[in-house]
Motif scaffolding. Structure first.
Motif, short mmCIF file in Angstrom:
data_model
loop_
_atom_site.label_atom_id
_atom_site.label_comp_id
_atom_site.label_asym_id
_atom_site.label_seq_id
_atom_site.Cartn_x
_atom_site.Cartn_y
_atom_site.Cartn_z
N LEU A 298 6.74 -11.25 -1.74
CA LEU A 298 8.10 -11.76 -1.53
C LEU A 298 8.74 -11.10 -0.31
CD1 LEU A 298 9.54 -11.96 -5.16
CD2 LEU A 298 9.03 -13.86 -3.63
N GLY B 190 8.52 1.65 -4.59
CA GLY B 190 7.20 1.04 -4.65
C GLY B 190 7.32 -0.45 -4.86
N PHE B 191 6.31 -1.19 -4.42
CA PHE B 191 6.33 -2.65 -4.55
C PHE B 191 5.10 -3.11 -5.31
CE2 PHE B 191 9.16 -1.79 -1.13
CZ PHE B 191 10.12 -2.80 -1.16
N THR B 192 5.32 -3.97 -6.30
CA THR B 192 4.20 -4.61 -6.96
C THR B 192 3.64 -5.64 -5.98
OG1 THR B 192 5.60 -6.34 -7.86
CG2 THR B 192 5.32 -4.36 -9.21
N LYS C 285 10.55 -7.41 -11.39
CA LYS C 285 9.08 -7.49 -11.40
C LYS C 285 8.47 -7.07 -10.06
CE LYS C 285 7.90 -9.21 -15.47
NZ LYS C 285 6.97 -8.48 -16.31
N SER C 286 9.32 -6.86 -9.05
CA SER C 286 8.80 -6.62 -7.70
C SER C 286 8.86 -5.17 -7.25
CB SER C 286 9.60 -7.45 -6.68
OG SER C 286 9.50 -8.81 -6.97
N VAL C 287 9.86 -4.47 -7.74
CA VAL C 287 10.14 -3.14 -7.17
C VAL C 287 10.21 -2.10 -8.28
CG1 VAL C 287 11.85 -1.83 -5.84
CG2 VAL C 287 11.46 -4.21 -5.31
N PHE C 288 9.71 -0.90 -7.99
CA PHE C 288 9.93 0.22 -8.90
C PHE C 288 10.32 1.44 -8.07
CE2 PHE C 288 5.94 2.38 -7.96
CZ PHE C 288 5.12 1.34 -7.53
N ILE C 289 11.19 2.25 -8.64
CA ILE C 289 11.70 3.40 -7.89
C ILE C 289 11.38 4.68 -8.65
CG2 ILE C 289 13.80 4.48 -6.95
CD1 ILE C 289 14.95 1.62 -6.71
N VAL C 290 10.76 5.63 -7.94
CA VAL C 290 10.50 6.94 -8.56
C VAL C 290 10.95 8.03 -7.60
CG1 VAL C 290 8.55 6.28 -10.02
CG2 VAL C 290 8.14 6.91 -7.66
N LEU D 78 13.06 -11.42 -10.60
CA LEU D 78 12.07 -11.24 -9.53
C LEU D 78 12.12 -9.81 -9.00
CD1 LEU D 78 12.24 -14.56 -7.46
CD2 LEU D 78 10.30 -13.70 -8.75
N ALA D 79 13.33 -9.31 -8.79
CA ALA D 79 13.48 -7.94 -8.27
C ALA D 79 12.91 -6.94 -9.27
CB ALA D 79 14.95 -7.64 -8.00
N LYS E 178 0.81 -1.23 0.00
CA LYS E 178 0.00 0.00 0.00
C LYS E 178 0.84 1.28 0.00
CE LYS E 178 -3.97 2.18 1.97
NZ LYS E 178 -4.79 2.44 3.13
N LEU F 290 3.62 -8.83 -6.29
CA LEU F 290 4.64 -9.88 -6.17
C LEU F 290 5.75 -9.44 -5.22
CD1 LEU F 290 5.95 -12.58 -7.20
CD2 LEU F 290 7.09 -11.19 -8.94
N GLY F 291 6.19 -8.20 -5.35
CA GLY F 291 7.26 -7.68 -4.51
C GLY F 291 6.86 -7.66 -3.04
#
Lengths: 325, 211
Positions: free
Chosen positions: A108, A100-102, B21-26, B18-19, A87, A104-105
């Motif tokens: 995990l 930010g985390f999807t 697909k899991s994390v994005f940074i802005v 995996l990383a 969130k 899946l992220g």
């Protein structure tokens, strides 16, 4: 000869569990017409899915003659971490960054934290020779405190429809949590029956000194087992959080006792080396049916605790009797 | 050696994927410009207080009329005059009453009010104003307009705070035993365990009627 005797003991314990479950279901079905309905059946399965995940991890630990009292707190912390990452992400104002985390992220993240906490339990127990009861009791408090810090004592709610699917969704006509619990059980059965790790787990619980003399790295096995239990507690936490669409800081309180109860009722010996994942699943089903039946029969919550306690006590006495033989 | 390189290479690729697909940074500064503004509960309540609430208070049912309505058809009376936004049996309705003050304590005043043939003693809360009674009784907040339960709770808190800080202090300072008072507020009734004993009202308007 010894192997045959062990198999007979396990089969007897499983038979006792099956008989207990049949008797329990028959009594509740006679007393409540709502018990034997599809809706209630799915409801019971959905509820026990969480306990099955935790209990499977607990079984692996108990088989090594250990115990983990921290699974309820780890469940709460990992549920909160998953919810928080999903969130809110992580804000780093000093670096002007937002991580930010999807979905899946976030999932995990929760599971990794769970396995790290489990690993830490194992580390304290193996490195400093702290009794598992004490080491995991400390983690119970630490993880609960960390949950409060992470959530600031407030629930983290409104986690979105994709996240809610994990706890409330259906796949091929079966609730998603039941699928998750099923996969966990199958993997655990595979590990205990078909892998070297499984044989080591039984060997350590059966006779730790003999296991050491056989060249088994018992510390490594224990670290793995506690890490798996932590990861499974995290999976349980994700399911609870998803089902409620909210990470509650006090979630999972007392879950460790339900897990231990399921393990003991399922015939796993608290002194280690004896038991099975199948038996634990049966134990979790008995606990789930018992909980559901007591609610359907409108039994006071205070009496519910008394009845559950008595059932656990009887199971332990039977276990002790079995061990004497 | 080659097998080890392949093994660890594959593990690194899987972890990397995996990383990814899991994390994005802005940049945080960019994100804050698009973040929706937080809900301002006090401003919402201010608008309610000055806008729609006075009309709702004017149209509140009197206690004696409510007594009669509950007597003739309780279910219909609950449907017409009471409301709740949460599960359970508690219902809240806006009620007007005038009556004589029987006693004054630190936490409440007890008023004799209602139908003259069957008068009721009502406690008007003057100290601990909490809960969702005013919000629910007003029927001015629709749960469908809010995606966050915390916002709904903040509305209740802002309404309660206003009553605690603005409505009650001047009233509490003057009210005394045997005064005639007029109160409009939120009445809580339990639909499943119905009783008109021990009624409590959380006031939204209250004044002493000059003799």
């Amino acid at each position: 000869m010894i192997a045959i005797q062990r198999n007979n003991t396990i089969n007897l314990a499983r038979l006792q569990s099956v008989i207990a479950l049949v008797v329990l279901c028959t009594i509740i079905a006679i007393l409540s017409d709502k018990f034997l309905t599809m809706d209630n059946g799915w409801n019971v399965l959905r509820q026990i899915a969480v306990n099955i995940c935790i209990s499977v991890g607990m079984t692996l630990i108990v088989l090594t003659a250990g115990i983990d009292l921290s699974v309820g707190s780890i469940l709460a912390l990992c549920g909160a971490i998953t919810a928080g990452l999903s969130k809110n992400g992580i804000k780093l104002p000093s670096a002007d960054l937002f991580i930010g985390f999807t979905l899946l992220g976030a999932l995990l993240g929760g599971i990794i934290v769970g396995s790290l906490l489990g690993w830490f339990n194992g580390f304290v127990i193996t490195k400093f020779k702290v009794p598992p009861f004490v080491g995991t009791l400390a983690m119970l408090t630490i993880a609960r405190g960390l949950t409060m810090l992470w959530t600031q004592g407030h629930p983290i709610s409104n986690l979105g429809a994709p996240f809610a699917t994990i706890g409330t969704g259906w796949l091929l006509g079966i609730p998603v949590p039941v699928w998750i619990a099923g996969v966990v059980v199958l993997l655990a059965i595979f590990i205990t029956r078909q892998t070297r790790l499984g044989r080591y787990i039984y060997a350590i619980g059966g006779n730790e000194n003999a296991a050491i003399l056989s060249g088994i790295n018992i510390n490594k096995v224990k670290l793995i087992v506690y890490s798996i239990a932590g990861a499974l507690a995290a999976v349980g936490g994700i399911m609870v959080t998803s089902r409620l669409d909210s990470a509650q800081p006090n979630a999972g309180t007392g879950y460790e006792l339900d897990a231990i109860a399921a393990v003991v009722i399922g015939g796993t010996s608290l002194s280690g080396g004896k038991g099975s994942i199948g038996g634990t699943v049966m134990g979790a089903v008995i606990i789930g049916v018992l909980n559901n039946g007591l609610v359907l029969l409108n039994v006071s919550p205070f009496w519910q605790q008394v009845v559950k306690g008595a059932v656990i006590l009887i199971a332990v006495i039977i276990d002790k009797g079995g061990n004497k033989k | 050696m080659a097998r080890k390189i392949v093994k660890y290479g594959l593990i690194t690729i899987v972890i990397g994927l995996l990383a990814y697909k899991s994390v994005f940074i802005v940049k945080l500064s960019e994100l804050q410009t698009v973040e929706p503004k937080a809900f301002d509960a006090p401003a919402f309540v201010q608008k309610l207080w000055d806008g729609k609430l006075p009309a709702r208070l004017d149209s509140a049912i009197t206690l004696d009329a409510l007594q009669a309505a509950l007597k003739s058809n309780r279910g219909a009376a609950f449907n017409t005059y009471f409301n709740s936004m949460s599960i359970g049996n508690l219902r809240y309705g806006l009620v007007k009453l005038t009556g004589k003050v029987l006693s004054v304590s630190d936490d409440d005043i007890t008023v004799l009010a209602g139908n003259s043939n069957e008068p009721l003693t009502v406690k008007v809360i003057t100290e601990y104003v909490y809960g969702n009674a005013i919000r629910d009784a007003s029927r001015l907040v629709d749960i469908k307009d809010f995606v966050n339960t915390a916002d709904l709770n903040n509305i209740s808190e802002a309404l309660n705070k206003r009553v605690r800080n603005v409505v009650l202090p001047p009233f509490k300072a003057k009210v005394k035993k045997d005064d005639n008072v007029s109160v409009i507020g939120a009445l809580e009734l339990n639909e499943a365990h119905f009783s008109l004993n021990d009624l409590e009202i959380i006031p939204v308007q209250c004044k002493i009627i000059q003799q």
